[in-house]
Design an enzyme around this catalytic site. Structure first.
Site, mmCIF file in Angstrom:
data_model
loop_
_atom_site.group_PDB
_atom_site.id
_atom_site.type_symbol
_atom_site.label_atom_id
_atom_site.label_comp_id
_atom_site.label_asym_id
_atom_site.label_seq_id
_atom_site.Cartn_x
_atom_site.Cartn_y
_atom_site.Cartn_z
ATOM 1 N N ALA A 149 3.534 9.923 1.566
ATOM 2 C CA ALA A 149 3.391 10.588 2.906
ATOM 3 C C ALA A 149 4.610 10.443 3.991
ATOM 4 O O ALA A 149 4.776 11.262 4.783
ATOM 5 C CB ALA A 149 1.995 9.697 3.416
ATOM 6 N N LYS A 150 5.117 9.487 3.605
ATOM 7 C CA LYS A 150 6.572 9.141 4.322
ATOM 8 C C LYS A 150 7.567 10.047 4.426
ATOM 9 O O LYS A 150 7.927 10.610 5.567
ATOM 10 C CB LYS A 150 7.209 7.721 4.005
ATOM 11 C CG LYS A 150 8.342 7.365 4.508
ATOM 12 C CD LYS A 150 8.276 6.436 5.826
ATOM 13 C CE LYS A 150 9.737 6.166 6.417
ATOM 14 N NZ LYS A 150 10.066 7.026 7.644
#
Lengths: 247, 520
Positions: free
Chosen positions: A127-128
């Protein structure tokens, strides 16, 4: 002005200036300095200047040299296979999948073989994300199964079957003894044998991966260093649409 | 150059971490693992392999297959020695060749077996303490090591190339040389044997390779008149076993993190906790330094926002090591300069963080790790980052500085990469050593504020881990958002509950004290 025949540029056009550094497995001596220059000469460099030489202990020595090369290349005449798909944005990608494909795209991702490096995989998947862009996990229209590091190719295949994957993303960092090429080829051959190859988009990535490596190892696309999640996502959706329209 | 932080806050963190460690200890005390049992056999001196399988693995499997492992390997081996009158290695050979079944032998009484086991362990410890004294005497024959210790890595895959590069590094000024293991060795449930010349991304950790490197480093130490520390890696499925090999071959520093394997190698959490405990206990007995791997926690998350997780892990690692009997001066807690160099004041924030760690753990020979995340193929800029890192290490008085390499993002270091890194580090160790005494942070300025905030957040996270317990914290992603299942991960099937007659006299203070007396 377009320049076709180019040489390395130091501070004058086509001066051919090259800087070079290397070590020799011999102690530093007058002879080793000459040896370093001779190596540069035999590499085809002229005007060689040995600007630095230092002993490194245990019979090793280090050299920094400058030289000029007479070689030039025609940049325009070079053909490089590249993944050339236009870059879409996050919203376009999700919207296209929803509208045209009408179901989420299932991605299986892993670092295969003995390779333990997940930095690249995380950059694209987690997600980062990377470079200010969210990873594929954040895209509502992607369903991502991140199998992590050191995954045997057989496990990747099981996961593809179980999750009805459409895309396989493989990261390879370690290149010692060409392990990345062997791992990638092995996976694509295994998928072929399992009759899964056709229905999958196979993508590899890593610092030494490019389109050429992808072709040679039976992959559809290969992404090198600096690739962002958006580039990968854009490729995936456009390739899926292309395949759909062909059917 | 002190940060203004509250001692109460630090003490509270330490207390919470101690409770967390005690809870873990309570849960793992009834447990042992196949790799703990193999470590015991290795310490007793059993060696050899058959068809590439080490004897110690064959012995432990022999017992496991017959569902007799819960008494521990030593119980059966001691009984076999009593019953057959054979020496240990002979017993092992007979089991391996299939001519002896440990479980089928008649059984001596438990007190006889216990006596025998204690005798075997006392002999082994006496021998090892004697060897350790020789090593200490050798080390003390050199002048005290400089600070920070400059730590470099070799990783050619071939132990002979590793030794050549390690010797060159020592001549260039390195104090510690680590041999990176072959990729994924941490996932092997055995320790390979013999001298190895092929590896992927590193060189196999084997007893024979340890011995060769030790010899090479001792030779070069005499040449440069500086003791050279030999470093290797415990983490993985064989933590305790590799610790045993480190003791046998006289290594100085072992990378040994309680959480790393669980989080980053997906090893089972119970397996890892049991293994780390015995592993650290053994290393502590022989004054081998452990270093922890907190650098990994900030490699995949926003290192500025999430930095407090480093401190959380350090507090827990420290207390777990203490539970294993280690002294603070042997517990080298790890941290890293992994902030995005592009954020404003990145160097300043690194300085604050590095100082904070140093200040919270003043007796720990902390190990500072270089930038890796934001290095690209631009080796020239990477060298700039490393030089600034070297400045940080000297300025904040780190004890061990793992040097960054200009080609970090590219390949295992070339010999000149290591040379250039050492040149930079030596320059700063010489050029900036008084900064730490002569400069101060502005009282209650940005540095103090950042340090205080980090401590508050550390305490909050420790509280949360304390409330739900470590096992739940690991399954809920408290550590860098990585979630691990209690019974998941590799190696869980190698964990077993100790039976009524389980024996491991290595853990017995009386046995250890007796061996120490004898070794004098």
């Amino acid at each position: 002005m377009t320049i076709n025949e180019v040489r390395p540029y130091g501070d004058r056009l086509n001066d051919g200036a090259v800087q070079l550094s290397f070590s020799l497995p011999v102690p530093l001596s007058a002879r080793s300095r000459e040896a370093a220059k001779l190596i540069a000469t035999r590499m085809g460099l002229a005007n060689i200047r040995l600007v630095h030489a230092q002993d490194m202990g245990n019979s090793f020595s280090f050299y920094i040299l400058y030289g000029t090369t007479a070689i030039s290349v025609d940049v325009q005449a070079i053909h490089v296979p590249e993944v050339e798909t236009p870059l879409l944005d996050f919203w376009e990608i999700n919207e296209l999948i929803e509208r045209e494909l009408k179901k989420k795209v299932v991605v299986v991702a892993a670092t295969i073989g003995t390779d333990a490096h997940t930095v690249g995989l995380d950059a694209i998947i987690s997600a980062k994300g990377f470079g200010g862009e969210s990873g594929l996990e954040r895209y509502p229209q992607f369903k991502v199964y991140n199998l992590g590091a050191q995954v045997p190719p057989e496990v990747v295949i099981d996961s593809c079957k179980k999750n009805k994957a459409e895309v396989v993303l493989v990261s390879q960092v370690v290149t010692q003894r060409n392990s990345h090429l062997l791992n990638l080829s092995y996976l694509s051959e295994l998928l072929e044998a399992e009759k899964l190859r056709e229905r999958l988009i196979l993508i590899c990535g890593g610092p030494y991966i490019n389109a050429q490596v992808a072709l040679e190892t039976g992959f559809d696309a290969g992404f090198g260093p600096g690739t962002t999640p958006l580039q990968v996502a854009s490729y995936i959706v456009q390739e899926l649409l292309r395949r759909k329209s062909k059917k | 150059m002190k940060l203004n932080i509250s001692h109460d806050q630090v003490n509270t963190c330490r207390q919470i971490a101690e409770e967390i460690a005690l809870d873990i200890q309570k849960d793992i005390t009834p447990l042992s693992t196949i790799s703990v049992e193999r470590a015991i056999l290795r310490l007793l001196g059993i060696e050899g392999e058959e068809d590439k399988i080490p004897y110690v693995n064959i012995l432990v499997e022999h017992l496991r297959e017959q569902k007799s492992l819960e008494e521990g390997a030593l119980y059966w081996i001691a009984n076999a020695c009593l019953q057959t009158g054979l020496a240990l290695q002979e017993v092992a050979q007979k089991v391996v060749s299939g001519s002896l079944n440990l479980v089928h032998l008649p059984r001596s009484s438990f007190s006889e077996i216990k006596n025998k086991a204690e005798g075997l362990v006392t002999d082994s410890l006496t021998r090892l303490f004697k060897k350790n004294q020789v090593r200490k005497a050798f080390k003390q024959s050199f002048p005290p090591s400089p600070s920070p210790l400059l730590y470099v890595i070799v990783a050619s895959g071939n132990i002979y190339d590793d030794i050549a590069q390690a010797k060159a590094a020592a001549e260039q000024g390195a104090d510690c040389v680590a041999v990176i293991r072959s990729t994924a060795q941490s996932l092997l449930d055995y320790v390979p044997e013999g001298i190895t010349t092929e590896g992927f991304g590193g060189t196999f950790a084997t007893q024979a390779n340890y011995g060769l490197m030790r010899q090479g480093l001792d030779e070069v130490a005499l040449k440069v008149s500086r003791y050279i520390y030999q470093v290797n890696y415990c983490s993985g499925l064989c933590m305790a076993e590799i610790a045993a090999l480190a003791i046998l071959e006289g290594l100085d520093i072992m990378v040994n993190d309680a959480l790393y394997g669980i989080l980053f190698r997906d090893l089972n959490m119970y397996r890892t906790m049991v293994d780390q405990h015995f592993s650290r206990y053994l290393l502590g007995l022989f004054d081998i330094i452990i270093t922890t791997g907190e650098d990994n926690l900030i490699k995949t998350v926003d290192a500025f926002k999430e930095y407090s997780i480093v401190l959380v892990s350090q507090f827990i690692n420290e207390q777990l090591a203490k539970q294993a009997g280690m002294r603070e001066d042997l517990i080298s807690l790890g941290h890293a300069a992994e902030l995005d160099p592009g954020i404003p004041d990145s160097f300043f924030w690194e300085l604050v963080q590095a100082q904070l760690v140093r200040q919270i753990f003043p007796r720990s020979p902390v190990k500072f790790m270089p930038p890796t995340r934001y290095k690209t193929g631009n080796l020239f800029f990477a060298h700039v980052l490393d030089t600034l890192f070297n400045l940080l290490a000297v300025w904040t008085d780190q004890r061990i500085a793992l040097l960054g390499m200009p080609t970090e993002a590219l390949h295992t270091p070339y010999i000149q990469d290591r040379f250039l890194s050492l040149e930079s580090a030596l320059h700063l160790r010489n050029a900036a050593s008084s900064l730490k005494q002569e400069l101060r942070f502005r009282r209650d300025g940005k540095a103090d504020q950042r340090a205080q905030e980090l401590l508050v957040r550390t305490r909050e996270t420790l509280n949360r881990v304390g409330e739900i317990g470590i096992w739940n914290a690991l399954s809920k992603g408290v550590f860098s958002q990585i979630k691990r299942e209690k019974r998941g991960g590799k190696g869980y099937n190698g964990v077993f509950k100790k039976g009524h007659y389980y024996l491991n006299p290595f853990l017995d203070d009386m046995v250890v004290a007796r061996a120490r007396r004898r070794a004098r």
